[in-house]
Design a protein around this motif. Structure first.
Motif, PDB file in Angstrom:
ATOM      1  N   ARG A 137     -10.540   5.770 -18.154  1.00  3.38           N
ATOM      2  CA  ARG A 137      -9.093   5.700 -18.353  1.00  3.38           C
ATOM      3  C   ARG A 137      -8.402   7.003 -17.974  1.00  3.38           C
ATOM      4  O   ARG A 137      -7.327   6.985 -17.369  1.00  3.38           O
ATOM      5  CB  ARG A 137      -8.776   5.350 -19.807  1.00  3.38           C
ATOM      6  CG  ARG A 137      -7.284   5.312 -20.061  1.00  3.38           C
ATOM      7  CD  ARG A 137      -6.891   4.441 -21.205  1.00  3.38           C
ATOM      8  NE  ARG A 137      -5.499   4.060 -21.080  1.00  3.38           N
ATOM      9  CZ  ARG A 137      -4.839   3.331 -21.938  1.00  3.38           C
ATOM     10  NH1 ARG A 137      -5.448   2.863 -23.017  1.00  3.38           N
ATOM     11  NH2 ARG A 137      -3.573   3.025 -21.753  1.00  3.38           N
ATOM     12  N   VAL A 138      -8.977   8.136 -18.347  1.00  2.00           N
ATOM     13  CA  VAL A 138      -8.323   9.414 -18.031  1.00  2.00           C
ATOM     14  C   VAL A 138      -8.657   9.888 -16.620  1.00  2.00           C
ATOM     15  O   VAL A 138      -8.088  10.872 -16.142  1.00  2.00           O
ATOM     16  CB  VAL A 138      -8.655  10.505 -19.070  1.00  2.00           C
ATOM     17  CG1 VAL A 138      -8.242  10.066 -20.462  1.00  2.00           C
ATOM     18  CG2 VAL A 138     -10.124  10.911 -19.022  1.00  2.00           C
ATOM     19  N   LYS A 157      -8.166  19.457 -19.865  1.00  2.00           N
ATOM     20  CA  LYS A 157      -7.074  18.890 -20.665  1.00  2.00           C
ATOM     21  C   LYS A 157      -7.245  17.371 -20.806  1.00  2.00           C
ATOM     22  O   LYS A 157      -7.021  16.795 -21.887  1.00  2.00           O
ATOM     23  CB  LYS A 157      -5.731  19.193 -20.009  1.00  2.00           C
ATOM     24  CG  LYS A 157      -5.285  20.642 -20.089  1.00  2.00           C
ATOM     25  CD  LYS A 157      -4.538  20.922 -21.372  1.00  2.00           C
ATOM     26  CE  LYS A 157      -3.861  22.276 -21.333  1.00  2.00           C
ATOM     27  NZ  LYS A 157      -3.055  22.544 -22.546  1.00  2.00           N
ATOM     28  N   LEU A 158      -7.641  16.712 -19.718  1.00  2.00           N
ATOM     29  CA  LEU A 158      -7.878  15.279 -19.770  1.00  2.00           C
ATOM     30  C   LEU A 158      -9.068  14.966 -20.675  1.00  2.00           C
ATOM     31  O   LEU A 158      -9.048  13.979 -21.428  1.00  2.00           O
ATOM     32  CB  LEU A 158      -8.120  14.737 -18.363  1.00  2.00           C
ATOM     33  CG  LEU A 158      -6.911  14.721 -17.431  1.00  2.00           C
ATOM     34  CD1 LEU A 158      -7.338  14.405 -16.005  1.00  2.00           C
ATOM     35  CD2 LEU A 158      -5.862  13.716 -17.905  1.00  2.00           C
ATOM     36  N   LEU A 159     -10.097  15.805 -20.616  1.00  2.00           N
ATOM     37  CA  LEU A 159     -11.259  15.630 -21.482  1.00  2.00           C
ATOM     38  C   LEU A 159     -10.862  15.793 -22.946  1.00  2.00           C
ATOM     39  O   LEU A 159     -11.278  15.012 -23.813  1.00  2.00           O
ATOM     40  CB  LEU A 159     -12.343  16.638 -21.107  1.00  2.00           C
ATOM     41  CG  LEU A 159     -13.580  16.692 -22.018  1.00  2.00           C
ATOM     42  CD1 LEU A 159     -14.270  15.333 -22.085  1.00  2.00           C
ATOM     43  CD2 LEU A 159     -14.548  17.770 -21.525  1.00  2.00           C
ATOM     44  N   GLU A 160     -10.040  16.793 -23.234  1.00  2.00           N
ATOM     45  CA  GLU A 160      -9.599  17.005 -24.607  1.00  2.00           C
ATOM     46  C   GLU A 160      -8.791  15.806 -25.105  1.00  2.00           C
ATOM     47  O   GLU A 160      -8.953  15.361 -26.248  1.00  2.00           O
ATOM     48  CB  GLU A 160      -8.767  18.284 -24.704  1.00  2.00           C
ATOM     49  CG  GLU A 160      -8.431  18.671 -26.137  1.00  2.00           C
ATOM     50  CD  GLU A 160      -7.604  19.945 -26.220  1.00  2.00           C
ATOM     51  OE1 GLU A 160      -7.804  20.699 -27.182  1.00  2.00           O
ATOM     52  OE2 GLU A 160      -6.748  20.173 -25.336  1.00  2.00           O
ATOM     53  N   LEU A 185      -2.113  16.557 -11.751  1.00  2.00           N
ATOM     54  CA  LEU A 185      -2.679  16.216 -13.047  1.00  2.00           C
ATOM     55  C   LEU A 185      -1.609  16.132 -14.134  1.00  2.00           C
ATOM     56  O   LEU A 185      -1.760  15.388 -15.101  1.00  2.00           O
ATOM     57  CB  LEU A 185      -3.777  17.216 -13.434  1.00  2.00           C
ATOM     58  CG  LEU A 185      -5.100  17.050 -12.675  1.00  2.00           C
ATOM     59  CD1 LEU A 185      -6.138  18.045 -13.158  1.00  2.00           C
ATOM     60  CD2 LEU A 185      -5.639  15.633 -12.811  1.00  2.00           C
ATOM     61  N   ILE A 186      -0.518  16.890 -13.983  1.00  2.00           N
ATOM     62  CA  ILE A 186       0.603  16.733 -14.913  1.00  2.00           C
ATOM     63  C   ILE A 186       1.116  15.299 -14.839  1.00  2.00           C
ATOM     64  O   ILE A 186       1.393  14.660 -15.857  1.00  2.00           O
ATOM     65  CB  ILE A 186       1.735  17.734 -14.594  1.00  2.00           C
ATOM     66  CG1 ILE A 186       1.304  19.166 -14.966  1.00  2.00           C
ATOM     67  CG2 ILE A 186       3.015  17.360 -15.355  1.00  2.00           C
ATOM     68  CD1 ILE A 186       2.323  20.217 -14.575  1.00  2.00           C
ATOM     69  N   LEU A 192      -0.484   8.723 -18.655  1.00  2.00           N
ATOM     70  CA  LEU A 192      -1.330   8.343 -19.789  1.00  2.00           C
ATOM     71  C   LEU A 192      -0.523   8.291 -21.082  1.00  2.00           C
ATOM     72  O   LEU A 192      -0.670   7.369 -21.879  1.00  2.00           O
ATOM     73  CB  LEU A 192      -2.494   9.335 -19.931  1.00  2.00           C
ATOM     74  CG  LEU A 192      -3.651   9.162 -18.962  1.00  2.00           C
ATOM     75  CD1 LEU A 192      -4.572  10.391 -18.998  1.00  2.00           C
ATOM     76  CD2 LEU A 192      -4.450   7.905 -19.308  1.00  2.00           C
ATOM     77  N   VAL A 193       0.326   9.291 -21.285  1.00  2.00           N
ATOM     78  CA  VAL A 193       1.153   9.308 -22.488  1.00  2.00           C
ATOM     79  C   VAL A 193       2.056   8.084 -22.526  1.00  2.00           C
ATOM     80  O   VAL A 193       2.192   7.417 -23.568  1.00  2.00           O
ATOM     81  CB  VAL A 193       1.979  10.609 -22.556  1.00  2.00           C
ATOM     82  CG1 VAL A 193       3.039  10.523 -23.662  1.00  2.00           C
ATOM     83  CG2 VAL A 193       1.076  11.816 -22.795  1.00  2.00           C
TER      84      VAL A 193
END
Length: 250
Positions: A137-138, A157-160, A185-186, A192-193
């Motif tokens: 998903r990320v 950041k995506l992993l977190e 990536l931003i 995603l948000v």
């Protein structure tokens, strides 16, 4: 299609205060975040945003005031009890286990005893499947077996964020998700948000990227010198004279 979520008070603080050596980092902060919405918390550097986050999530204890989540007082709870109540968070400086693989980083997030359980060889097939689905998903599933230290900062950041999602929280607090991340990536983080919010997740986002804040948020709260000075829809807040004064001194 956005899931229908009852609009109300997801999380609120009343009179929250915290000082360090006589300096008021957060001062008498009374704030209400809207359930089912993307809430942004903005303000100049040093305005108390991260300290506020830390008080809410139990990382530090406030000197006074209360934190209420869905009608329950969580002011003095420990961080892990607050997480279990349904609040997940990321950090301003990304926190991952650098010498563990990407997959292991997600699995440790849901172990009752954390790293100890993972190192003992405890592996739940259902949790592995969930972790892999979140990596897809990320967008970093191809890095499943890579050590986290070998990821770019944006990938970390995506992993977190995936680690936060492993706990399936109702409310997600993100501290500068776009900080130090490249534009591509931003965009991925913003998407995603929005997707997760459409599925019913409530967000509280601290962010300095004003373009991102104004395009992403439903409700914006502005801090200055440790306390809220304005709140409302993005288009209202960005033209508020108090906000302009806090940021620009005009």
């Amino acid at each position: 299609m956005k899931t229908t979520v009852e609009t109300g008070r997801s999380l609120e603080t009343v009179g929250l205060s915290r000082s360090f050596g006589g300096v008021h980092a957060v001062r008498d902060a009374t704030v209400t975040f809207q359930q089912g919405k993307i809430n942004a918390l903005i303000g100049p550097n040093g305005s108390g945003k991260t300290t506020f986050f830390n008080c809410v999530t139990g990382m530090i204890k406030p000197d006074s005031g209360t934190v209420t989540f869905k009608g329950h007082d969580i002011t003095r709870r420990s961080p892990h009890r607050i997480a279990r109540a349904g609040i997940g968070r990321s950090f301003q400086l990304c926190r991952v286990f650098p010498r563990m693989t990407v997959l292991e980083n997600l699995l440790v997030a849901v172990q009752p005893k954390g790293l100890r359980d993972l190192l003992s060889g405890a592996r739940n097939p259902a949790e592995i499947d969930r972790a892999r689905a979140l990596l897809v998903r990320v967008g970093i599933d191809h890095l499943e077996n890579s050590e986290a230290r070998n990821l770019s900062y944006g990938q970390q950041k995506l992993l977190e964020l995936a680690g936060v999602l492993m706990g399936d929280p109702d409310t997600i607090m993100l501290d500068e998700p776009a900080g130090g991340v490249n534009p591509a990536l931003i965009g991925r983080i913003a998407t995603l948000v929005q997707e997760l919010n459409a599925e019913g997740k409530t967000f509280l986002v601290v962010e300095h990227n004003m373009e991102l804040v104004m395009s992403l948020s439903d409700h914006v709260i502005v801090f200055d010198r440790g306390r809220p000075i304005a709140e409302g829809p993005p288009e209202t807040v960005q033209s508020d004279p108090r906000v302009l004064e806090a940021y620009l001194g005009v």
